[in-house]
Design a protein around this motif. Structure first.
Motif, PDB file in Angstrom:
ATOM      1  N   PRO A  44     102.863 -27.197  78.848  1.00 59.12           N
ATOM      2  CA  PRO A  44     102.911 -28.399  78.027  1.00 59.12           C
ATOM      3  C   PRO A  44     101.583 -29.798  77.810  1.00 59.12           C
ATOM      4  O   PRO A  44     101.607 -30.032  76.859  1.00 59.12           O
ATOM      5  CB  PRO A  44     104.461 -29.453  78.883  1.00 59.12           C
ATOM      6  N   GLU A  45     101.147 -29.950  79.166  1.00 56.89           N
ATOM      7  CA  GLU A  45     100.181 -31.081  78.744  1.00 56.89           C
ATOM      8  C   GLU A  45      99.084 -30.249  77.852  1.00 56.89           C
ATOM      9  O   GLU A  45      98.420 -31.509  77.098  1.00 56.89           O
ATOM     10  CB  GLU A  45      99.877 -31.206  79.614  1.00 56.89           C
ATOM     11  N   ARG A  46      98.512 -29.948  77.820  1.00 62.42           N
ATOM     12  CA  ARG A  46      97.535 -28.477  77.563  1.00 62.42           C
ATOM     13  C   ARG A  46      97.912 -28.456  75.784  1.00 62.42           C
ATOM     14  O   ARG A  46      97.151 -28.602  74.840  1.00 62.42           O
ATOM     15  CB  ARG A  46      97.312 -26.699  77.764  1.00 62.42           C
ATOM     16  N   ILE A  47      98.944 -27.848  75.825  1.00 62.57           N
ATOM     17  CA  ILE A  47     100.381 -27.958  74.806  1.00 62.57           C
ATOM     18  C   ILE A  47     100.144 -29.602  73.103  1.00 62.57           C
ATOM     19  O   ILE A  47      98.910 -29.885  72.122  1.00 62.57           O
ATOM     20  CB  ILE A  47     101.554 -27.992  74.212  1.00 62.57           C
ATOM     21  N   ALA A  48     100.263 -30.535  74.285  1.00 58.50           N
ATOM     22  CA  ALA A  48     100.112 -31.760  73.617  1.00 58.50           C
ATOM     23  C   ALA A  48      99.157 -32.344  73.238  1.00 58.50           C
ATOM     24  O   ALA A  48      98.313 -32.940  72.395  1.00 58.50           O
ATOM     25  CB  ALA A  48     100.783 -33.543  74.689  1.00 58.50           C
ATOM     26  N   ARG A  49      97.471 -31.780  74.187  1.00 59.92           N
ATOM     27  CA  ARG A  49      96.285 -32.222  73.995  1.00 59.92           C
ATOM     28  C   ARG A  49      95.510 -31.576  72.523  1.00 59.92           C
ATOM     29  O   ARG A  49      94.990 -32.310  71.880  1.00 59.92           O
ATOM     30  CB  ARG A  49      95.257 -31.986  75.097  1.00 59.92           C
ATOM     31  N   LEU A  50      96.276 -30.740  72.236  1.00 59.40           N
ATOM     32  CA  LEU A  50      96.254 -30.199  71.269  1.00 59.40           C
ATOM     33  C   LEU A  50      96.516 -30.658  69.504  1.00 59.40           C
ATOM     34  O   LEU A  50      95.692 -30.116  69.070  1.00 59.40           O
ATOM     35  CB  LEU A  50      95.758 -28.360  70.924  1.00 59.40           C
ATOM     36  N   VAL A  51      97.183 -31.095  69.991  1.00 54.15           N
ATOM     37  CA  VAL A  51      97.844 -31.437  68.734  1.00 54.15           C
ATOM     38  C   VAL A  51      97.684 -31.665  67.255  1.00 54.15           C
ATOM     39  O   VAL A  51      97.082 -31.707  66.070  1.00 54.15           O
ATOM     40  CB  VAL A  51      99.790 -32.213  68.495  1.00 54.15           C
ATOM     41  N   SER A  52      97.044 -33.269  67.499  1.00 54.44           N
ATOM     42  CA  SER A  52      96.011 -33.332  66.488  1.00 54.44           C
ATOM     43  C   SER A  52      94.862 -33.278  66.506  1.00 54.44           C
ATOM     44  O   SER A  52      94.563 -32.958  65.205  1.00 54.44           O
ATOM     45  CB  SER A  52      95.293 -34.941  68.063  1.00 54.44           C
ATOM     46  N   ASN A  53      94.582 -32.414  67.625  1.00 52.99           N
ATOM     47  CA  ASN A  53      93.732 -31.369  66.576  1.00 52.99           C
ATOM     48  C   ASN A  53      93.428 -30.112  66.221  1.00 52.99           C
ATOM     49  O   ASN A  53      93.122 -30.261  65.000  1.00 52.99           O
ATOM     50  CB  ASN A  53      92.303 -30.694  67.953  1.00 52.99           C
ATOM     51  N   PHE A  54      94.784 -29.991  65.552  1.00 51.55           N
ATOM     52  CA  PHE A  54      95.122 -28.526  64.658  1.00 51.55           C
ATOM     53  C   PHE A  54      95.551 -29.687  63.892  1.00 51.55           C
ATOM     54  O   PHE A  54      95.222 -28.671  62.655  1.00 51.55           O
ATOM     55  CB  PHE A  54      96.569 -28.112  65.394  1.00 51.55           C
ATOM     56  N   ASP A  55      95.811 -31.104  64.382  1.00 48.34           N
ATOM     57  CA  ASP A  55      95.896 -31.191  62.409  1.00 48.34           C
ATOM     58  C   ASP A  55      94.878 -31.828  61.694  1.00 48.34           C
ATOM     59  O   ASP A  55      95.499 -31.090  60.265  1.00 48.34           O
ATOM     60  CB  ASP A  55      96.546 -32.841  62.652  1.00 48.34           C
ATOM     61  N   ASP A  56      93.915 -32.306  62.377  1.00 46.92           N
ATOM     62  CA  ASP A  56      92.348 -32.295  61.536  1.00 46.92           C
ATOM     63  C   ASP A  56      91.861 -31.043  61.244  1.00 46.92           C
ATOM     64  O   ASP A  56      91.674 -30.752  60.256  1.00 46.92           O
ATOM     65  CB  ASP A  56      91.708 -32.775  63.001  1.00 46.92           C
ATOM     66  N   VAL A  57      92.268 -29.767  62.179  1.00 52.92           N
ATOM     67  CA  VAL A  57      91.944 -28.534  61.061  1.00 52.92           C
ATOM     68  C   VAL A  57      92.231 -28.147  60.475  1.00 52.92           C
ATOM     69  O   VAL A  57      91.865 -27.734  59.532  1.00 52.92           O
ATOM     70  CB  VAL A  57      91.981 -27.093  62.502  1.00 52.92           C
TER      71      VAL A  57
END
Length: 476
Positions: free
Chosen positions: A192-205
């Motif tokens: 879950p921590e790995r997933i949470a770190r990626l959410v904002s990055n996926f939004d920008d992509v």
């Protein structure tokens, strides 16, 4: 100072000269029998109107001005025709890989390409598609094995982010949930921590996929490039961990495993950079569109108590037939017909993605006009989804449109495409969305805080404030 004033005074003349030069060099201006329309400004064309207005308005305005069948424009630097209506949909989908091939705008190609120091090992589009389809991961018989895990993850996240709360933002939750599901399904990872770190990055992509590919700091594409690089770094760690577990005897259970093992016709494996680039594309496809459908389900149903009541009845019947702690199965999903009809209406009103691009593999003629080889074709749901000719009272959420026995003219509503180009993830999306609907409706009732909240975004819509909702547990 005088030189500056002179240059400023000459600027309009220089601009006109540049436009004239590009006009003379543009062969399409002398080509015969092109569709009506405007290519707009040199290079930029009508990109600004397309990206910073509303793609739906962009299309309807030009259909009214030029033709309801086809018009030409220039978008994202590409000479493009927009083929409209159900006949256009049929023509496009029926000629996939005959007249048309998939095309990704420059911004998407730059974001998803592999960056590596060594000479790249080329893997064709056909090879990549084969990797995704051949193991059968996206077929119902394979997805049904994952359904219980999908249900378990959804329950867990609702307990974490919803239980005990009076108000939550539906859109951020939907994004976290869908990214968690996608990472678990495609990567075999549920950290879950790995997933949470990626959410904002996926939004920008996601925001940068259909942007002007400018490297200037502060632009959407610049932020997307930085985000894509961060995701790749994380994915390469995941790939290394997966290789190690496979070397230790772990079973091949997800798409990432098959990508690691896959070879091209010469027997060469993909590099980590290539796998990371392709997985990035797969995750984006399984992330933003599903989250958008979930979010607008919450928006529209939250404003329609009558529809909510019918969904609750259907989902309660599914829940009461289960034993305590028993997870959803395939038969349960098949009982959710009304819920899926509601989702169809949600996707008609606010499509998770507005459209996609194709490239002409050869000259072709449509509606009496000739489109040259190499031109781009833009397919969009906007030309039919809200046309009152096919959908009476088109702005009304009416799930009864899809009742058994009712049929629309072919190709008037194609949220997942059709024919050879149909989205291979359609069944995955259906299971993820219905699992979410089941869990949210049987646990909560809700109220939309800002019913008139603005919908923003160009190709992929989103609620401006994240869709705040007030929630109340049925146990209260």
């Amino acid at each position: 100072m005088e030189l500056t004033l002179l240059l400023l005074s000459l600027a309009p003349l220089i601009l006109l000269l540049v436009i004239r030069i590009f006009s003379l060099k543009d062969p399409s201006r002398s080509a015969k029998n092109l569709p009506p329309g405007s290519l707009g400004w040199p290079i930029f064309g009508e990109t600004l109107e397309f990206l910073f207005g509303k793609p739906e308005k962009f299309v309807f305005d030009r259909m009214k001005k030029y033709s309801s069948d086809i018009f030409k424009t220039r978008i994202l630097g590409e000479k493009t025709v927009v083929i409209c209506g159900p006949d256009g949909n049929k023509y496009l989908f029926s000629n996939e890989q005959k007249l048309f091939t998939a095309f990704r705008p420059h911004s998407m190609r730059k974001l998803f390409r592999s960056h590596q120091a060594a000479a790249p090992i080329e893997v064709s589009r056909e090879t990549a598609s084969k990797i995704l389809r051949s193991p059968g991961f996206l077929k119902p018989e394979a997805l049904v094995r994952y359904l219980g895990k999908m249900d378990s993850i959804t329950q867990q996240q609702m307990q974490t982010y919803w239980e005990g709360k009076d108000e939550i933002k539906a859109f951020p939750f939907a994004k976290t949930l869908t990214l968690s599901l996608a990472c678990r399904f495609f990567l075999g990872s549920d950290d879950p921590e790995r997933i949470a770190r990626l959410v904002s990055n996926f939004d920008d992509v996601t925001l940068g996929m259909h942007s002007i590919p400018s490297g200037f700091p502060g632009t959407a594409f610049y932020r997307a490039s930085k985000a894509a690089a961060a995701i790749r770094r994380e994915l390469r760690k995941v790939i290394s961990e997966k290789r190690a577990s496979m070397a230790g005897g772990a079973q091949v259970q997800d798409i990432l495993c098959h990508m690691i093992l896959a070879t091209d016709t010469s027997g060469k494996h993909m590099t980590e950079a290539e796998i990371a680039g392709k997985i990035l594309g797969v995750l984006v496809a399984g992330y933003s569109t599903v989250a958008t459908a979930m979010t607008f389900f919450m928006k529209y149903v939250g404003q329609r108590p009558d529809i909510y009541a019918k969904i609750l009845t259907e989902q309660t019947e599914v829940a009461t037939a289960k034993k305590e702690g028993e997870l959803l199965d395939w038969d349960d999903i098949q009982k959710m017909k009304y819920s899926w009809n509601v989702i169809y209406e949600v996707m008609r009103l606010t499509p998770p993605i507005q459209g996609a691009f194709r490239e002409a593999m050869t000259d072709f003629t449509y509606a009496g006009y000739t489109i040259p080889k190499g031109w781009k074709i833009y397919w969009t749901v906007s030309t039919t989804n809200k046309n009152p000719k096919y959908f009476p009272d088109p702005e009304n959420l009416d799930p009864s449109r899809y009742d058994d026995g009712k049929a629309f003219p072919p190709f008037t509503f194609v949220p997942f495409g059709a024919g050879p180009g149909m989205c291979p993830g359609k069944e995955y999306a259906r299971l993820a969305i219905l699992t979410f609907v089941h869990n949210v409706v049987k646990r909560f009732k809700w109220e939309v805080v800002f019913p008139e909240e603005k919908i923003v975004g160009d190709m992929i819509p989103s609620p401006e404030k994240g869709l705040p909702i007030r929630i109340q547990s049925h146990s209260c």
